[in-house]
Design a protein around this motif. Structure first.
Motif, PDB file in Angstrom:
ATOM      1  N   MET A   1       0.844  -1.169   0.000  1.00  0.00           N
ATOM      2  CA  MET A   1       0.000   0.000   0.000  1.00  0.00           C
ATOM      3  C   MET A   1       0.895   1.238   0.000  1.00  0.00           C
ATOM      4  SD  MET A   1      -3.030   0.911   2.672  1.00  0.00           S
ATOM      5  CE  MET A   1      -4.398   0.222   1.789  1.00  0.00           C
ATOM      6  N   LYS A   2       0.557   2.198  -0.816  1.00  0.00           N
ATOM      7  CA  LYS A   2       1.359   3.409  -0.934  1.00  0.00           C
ATOM      8  C   LYS A   2       1.060   4.374   0.217  1.00  0.00           C
ATOM      9  CE  LYS A   2       1.816   3.369  -5.912  1.00  0.00           C
ATOM     10  NZ  LYS A   2       1.680   4.136  -7.137  1.00  0.00           N
ATOM     11  N   ALA A   3       2.020   5.218   0.501  1.00  0.00           N
ATOM     12  CA  ALA A   3       1.870   6.174   1.593  1.00  0.00           C
ATOM     13  C   ALA A   3       0.731   7.148   1.327  1.00  0.00           C
ATOM     14  CB  ALA A   3       3.174   6.934   1.800  1.00  0.00           C
ATOM     15  N   SER A   4       0.546   7.539   0.082  1.00  0.00           N
ATOM     16  CA  SER A   4      -0.543   8.466  -0.242  1.00  0.00           C
ATOM     17  C   SER A   4      -1.904   7.825   0.007  1.00  0.00           C
ATOM     18  CB  SER A   4      -0.434   8.917  -1.700  1.00  0.00           C
ATOM     19  OG  SER A   4      -0.500   7.804  -2.567  1.00  0.00           O
ATOM     20  N   GLU A   5      -2.010   6.525  -0.217  1.00  0.00           N
ATOM     21  CA  GLU A   5      -3.267   5.820   0.052  1.00  0.00           C
ATOM     22  C   GLU A   5      -3.531   5.734   1.557  1.00  0.00           C
ATOM     23  OE1 GLU A   5      -2.683   2.037  -1.772  1.00  0.00           O
ATOM     24  OE2 GLU A   5      -2.905   2.818  -3.803  1.00  0.00           O
ATOM     25  N   ILE A   6      -2.477   5.564   2.325  1.00  0.00           N
ATOM     26  CA  ILE A   6      -2.631   5.467   3.778  1.00  0.00           C
ATOM     27  C   ILE A   6      -3.077   6.798   4.355  1.00  0.00           C
ATOM     28  CG2 ILE A   6      -1.429   4.984   5.946  1.00  0.00           C
ATOM     29  CD1 ILE A   6       0.450   3.160   4.316  1.00  0.00           C
ATOM     30  N   ARG A   7      -2.539   7.885   3.822  1.00  0.00           N
ATOM     31  CA  ARG A   7      -2.909   9.216   4.326  1.00  0.00           C
ATOM     32  C   ARG A   7      -4.376   9.541   4.061  1.00  0.00           C
ATOM     33  NH1 ARG A   7       2.444  10.276   2.413  1.00  0.00           N
ATOM     34  NH2 ARG A   7       3.782  10.827   4.172  1.00  0.00           N
ATOM     35  N   GLU A   8      -4.961   8.958   3.037  1.00  0.00           N
ATOM     36  CA  GLU A   8      -6.352   9.240   2.684  1.00  0.00           C
ATOM     37  C   GLU A   8      -7.345   8.597   3.650  1.00  0.00           C
ATOM     38  OE1 GLU A   8      -6.861   8.033  -1.350  1.00  0.00           O
ATOM     39  OE2 GLU A   8      -5.586   9.640  -2.134  1.00  0.00           O
ATOM     40  N   ILE A   9      -6.961   7.483   4.270  1.00  0.00           N
ATOM     41  CA  ILE A   9      -7.886   6.818   5.185  1.00  0.00           C
ATOM     42  C   ILE A   9      -7.786   7.465   6.556  1.00  0.00           C
ATOM     43  CG2 ILE A   9      -7.837   4.661   3.912  1.00  0.00           C
ATOM     44  CD1 ILE A   9      -5.942   3.504   5.888  1.00  0.00           C
ATOM     45  N   GLY A  10      -8.813   7.302   7.355  1.00  0.00           N
ATOM     46  CA  GLY A  10      -8.872   7.958   8.655  1.00  0.00           C
ATOM     47  C   GLY A  10      -8.049   7.268   9.717  1.00  0.00           C
ATOM     48  N   ALA A  11      -7.993   7.894  10.883  1.00  0.00           N
ATOM     49  CA  ALA A  11      -7.185   7.394  11.994  1.00  0.00           C
ATOM     50  C   ALA A  11      -7.702   6.049  12.492  1.00  0.00           C
ATOM     51  CB  ALA A  11      -7.180   8.410  13.129  1.00  0.00           C
ATOM     52  N   ASP A  12      -9.013   5.882  12.553  1.00  0.00           N
ATOM     53  CA  ASP A  12      -9.578   4.613  13.019  1.00  0.00           C
ATOM     54  C   ASP A  12      -9.217   3.477  12.080  1.00  0.00           C
ATOM     55  OD1 ASP A  12     -10.712   5.910  15.168  1.00  0.00           O
ATOM     56  OD2 ASP A  12     -12.604   6.270  14.118  1.00  0.00           O
ATOM     57  N   LYS A  13      -9.271   3.750  10.797  1.00  0.00           N
ATOM     58  CA  LYS A  13      -8.939   2.728   9.805  1.00  0.00           C
ATOM     59  C   LYS A  13      -7.456   2.370   9.850  1.00  0.00           C
ATOM     60  CE  LYS A  13     -12.941   2.282   7.758  1.00  0.00           C
ATOM     61  NZ  LYS A  13     -13.663   1.037   7.602  1.00  0.00           N
ATOM     62  N   ILE A  14      -6.626   3.350  10.181  1.00  0.00           N
ATOM     63  CA  ILE A  14      -5.191   3.082  10.297  1.00  0.00           C
ATOM     64  C   ILE A  14      -4.944   2.095  11.427  1.00  0.00           C
ATOM     65  CG2 ILE A  14      -2.981   4.105  10.985  1.00  0.00           C
ATOM     66  CD1 ILE A  14      -3.686   6.528   9.316  1.00  0.00           C
ATOM     67  N   LYS A  15      -5.617   2.297  12.563  1.00  0.00           N
ATOM     68  CA  LYS A  15      -5.451   1.388  13.692  1.00  0.00           C
ATOM     69  C   LYS A  15      -5.925  -0.019  13.334  1.00  0.00           C
ATOM     70  CE  LYS A  15      -5.955   4.824  17.335  1.00  0.00           C
ATOM     71  NZ  LYS A  15      -6.754   5.251  18.485  1.00  0.00           N
ATOM     72  N   GLU A  16      -7.079  -0.098  12.682  1.00  0.00           N
ATOM     73  CA  GLU A  16      -7.632  -1.402  12.304  1.00  0.00           C
ATOM     74  C   GLU A  16      -6.707  -2.124  11.323  1.00  0.00           C
ATOM     75  OE1 GLU A  16     -11.540  -0.851  10.720  1.00  0.00           O
ATOM     76  OE2 GLU A  16     -12.273   0.114  12.538  1.00  0.00           O
ATOM     77  N   LYS A  17      -6.225  -1.404  10.344  1.00  0.00           N
ATOM     78  CA  LYS A  17      -5.363  -2.007   9.328  1.00  0.00           C
ATOM     79  C   LYS A  17      -4.034  -2.449   9.940  1.00  0.00           C
ATOM     80  CE  LYS A  17      -4.374  -2.994   5.034  1.00  0.00           C
ATOM     81  NZ  LYS A  17      -4.947  -4.114   4.335  1.00  0.00           N
ATOM     82  N   ASP A  49       4.929  -2.453   5.009  1.00  0.00           N
ATOM     83  CA  ASP A  49       3.612  -1.827   5.156  1.00  0.00           C
ATOM     84  C   ASP A  49       3.375  -1.416   6.604  1.00  0.00           C
ATOM     85  OD1 ASP A  49       2.946  -1.953   2.493  1.00  0.00           O
ATOM     86  OD2 ASP A  49       1.742  -3.786   2.670  1.00  0.00           O
ATOM     87  N   ILE A  50       3.753  -2.275   7.538  1.00  0.00           N
ATOM     88  CA  ILE A  50       3.592  -1.943   8.956  1.00  0.00           C
ATOM     89  C   ILE A  50       4.408  -0.702   9.297  1.00  0.00           C
ATOM     90  CG2 ILE A  50       4.125  -2.722  11.304  1.00  0.00           C
ATOM     91  CD1 ILE A  50       3.362  -5.563  10.370  1.00  0.00           C
ATOM     92  N   ALA A  51       5.623  -0.633   8.797  1.00  0.00           N
ATOM     93  CA  ALA A  51       6.468   0.537   9.059  1.00  0.00           C
ATOM     94  C   ALA A  51       5.852   1.800   8.465  1.00  0.00           C
ATOM     95  CB  ALA A  51       7.858   0.303   8.476  1.00  0.00           C
ATOM     96  N   ARG A  52       5.276   1.686   7.272  1.00  0.00           N
ATOM     97  CA  ARG A  52       4.611   2.851   6.656  1.00  0.00           C
ATOM     98  C   ARG A  52       3.449   3.326   7.517  1.00  0.00           C
ATOM     99  NH1 ARG A  52       4.938  -0.227   1.760  1.00  0.00           N
ATOM    100  NH2 ARG A  52       6.750   0.472   0.614  1.00  0.00           N
ATOM    101  N   PHE A  53       2.647   2.387   8.017  1.00  0.00           N
ATOM    102  CA  PHE A  53       1.503   2.760   8.848  1.00  0.00           C
ATOM    103  C   PHE A  53       1.957   3.444  10.130  1.00  0.00           C
ATOM    104  CE2 PHE A  53      -1.092   0.181   6.105  1.00  0.00           C
ATOM    105  CZ  PHE A  53      -2.339   0.760   6.208  1.00  0.00           C
ATOM    106  N   TYR A  54       3.021   2.926  10.759  1.00  0.00           N
ATOM    107  CA  TYR A  54       3.536   3.572  11.963  1.00  0.00           C
ATOM    108  C   TYR A  54       4.053   4.975  11.668  1.00  0.00           C
ATOM    109  CZ  TYR A  54       3.303  -0.247  15.338  1.00  0.00           C
ATOM    110  OH  TYR A  54       2.875  -1.205  16.216  1.00  0.00           O
ATOM    111  N   THR A  55       4.771   5.140  10.574  1.00  0.00           N
ATOM    112  CA  THR A  55       5.329   6.439  10.221  1.00  0.00           C
ATOM    113  C   THR A  55       4.228   7.459   9.972  1.00  0.00           C
ATOM    114  OG1 THR A  55       7.253   5.384   9.241  1.00  0.00           O
ATOM    115  CG2 THR A  55       6.807   7.658   8.584  1.00  0.00           C
TER     116      THR A  55
END
Length: 65
Positions: A1-17, A49-55
């Motif tokens: 998953m690209k960083a730009s795609e991660i930024r588009e989703i909300g904080a709750d979705k980031i935690k779930e993912k 991907d996990i590292a991207r989500f944490y960052t």
């Protein structure tokens, strides 16, 4: 998953993912140790991907506990 795609989703979705990715990494490690994992590149992809989500969560000041 690209960083730009991660930024588009909300904080709750980031935690779930992130929880979902951690479970997937656990299962992949288990499969690798048993010898059932055919494509070992998926391990490194999930780790990245996990590292991207944490960052990105730190950039967005999302508390992941």
């Amino acid at each position: 998953m690209k960083a730009s795609e991660i930024r588009e989703i909300g904080a709750d979705k980031i935690k779930e993912k992130l929880v979902e990715l951690k479970k997937e990494l656990f299962n992949l490690r288990f499969q690798n140790n048993v010898g059932q994992l055919e494509n070992t590149a998926t391990l490194s992809n999930v780790k990245k991907d996990i590292a991207r989500f944490y960052t990105i969560s730190k950039e967005m000041n999302v508390n992941i506990s």
